[in-house]
Design a protein around this motif. Structure first.
Motif, PDB file in Angstrom:
ATOM      1  N   ASN A 135      49.570  42.752  36.111  1.00 51.56           N
ATOM      2  CA  ASN A 135      48.160  42.483  36.365  1.00 51.56           C
ATOM      3  C   ASN A 135      47.978  41.368  37.386  1.00 51.56           C
ATOM      4  O   ASN A 135      46.892  41.191  37.927  1.00 51.56           O
ATOM      5  N   ASP A 136      49.011  40.593  37.674  1.00 49.87           N
ATOM      6  CA  ASP A 136      48.915  39.494  38.637  1.00 49.87           C
ATOM      7  C   ASP A 136      48.734  40.006  40.058  1.00 49.87           C
ATOM      8  O   ASP A 136      48.285  39.271  40.935  1.00 49.87           O
ATOM      9  N   GLU A 138      46.588  42.027  41.189  1.00 46.28           N
ATOM     10  CA  GLU A 138      45.176  42.170  41.507  1.00 46.28           C
ATOM     11  C   GLU A 138      44.522  40.850  41.903  1.00 46.28           C
ATOM     12  O   GLU A 138      43.498  40.831  42.562  1.00 46.28           O
ATOM     13  N   ILE A 139      45.109  39.723  41.527  1.00 44.05           N
ATOM     14  CA  ILE A 139      44.531  38.414  41.821  1.00 44.05           C
ATOM     15  C   ILE A 139      45.063  37.943  43.174  1.00 44.05           C
ATOM     16  O   ILE A 139      46.273  37.878  43.378  1.00 44.05           O
TER      17      ILE A 139
END
Length: 161
Positions: A135-136, A138-139
């Motif tokens: 998920n990192d 996307e940042i």
């Protein structure tokens, strides 16, 4: 003799010899735990054990990583015979249940099992962190620091005013 009379006599039990009344036998079972405890105490007294006071807990470390834990035991010792007797209620526990309190009691074997436990914990934690790492993406990454952006905003604000 009459067979009926003979069967009645066989059904009854004679305890004593000739002339004693026939009575049924009442067997009384005695608990052997009390006798065993007395024999154990007598054997310990022969060795010369003395009670040790001020012992709050006893932990025995097993090879499989489990711990036999005695809370408020009664401890007797004969140091010359290298004999220790521990009386009390024993509970088998996992190392994880007692970890913060028993770190000063761990020997080299137990420290090895603690290391294995820590590695297993970090591996489980690493698996969870790996799932979060997906998920990192996307940042977006931070390009500037917040302080420099704040200073530029003030300069731009003064120039417009």
């Amino acid at each position: 003799m009459n067979t009926d009379k003979l069967s009645k006599l066989q059904a009854q039990v004679r305890i004593g010899g000739k002339g004693t009344p026939r009575r049924k036998v009442k067997k009384v079972t005695k608990s052997s735990a009390g006798g065993d405890d007395r024999k154990l105490q007598a054997s310990l007294q022969k060795v010369g054990v003395q009670p040790l006071g001020g012992i709050e807990e006893v932990n025995m470390f097993k090879e499989d990583g489990k711990i036999i834990h005695f809370a408020t035991p009664r401890v007797q010792a004969a140091v010359n015979a290298n004999t220790f007797a521990i009386h009390g209620r024993a509970v088998e526990k996992e190392l994880t249940e007692l970890v913060p309190n028993i770190l000063n009691q761990l020997g080299p074997d137990s420290l090895a099992s603690l290391r294995k436990l820590a590695e297993a914990y970090t591996a489980a934690k690493g698996g969870a962190a790996g799932a979060e790492g997906e998920n990192d993406d996307e940042i977006p990454d931070l390009v500037e620091s917040f302080d420099q952006a704040d200073i530029k905003a003030k300069v731009d604000g003064d120039a417009k005013a």
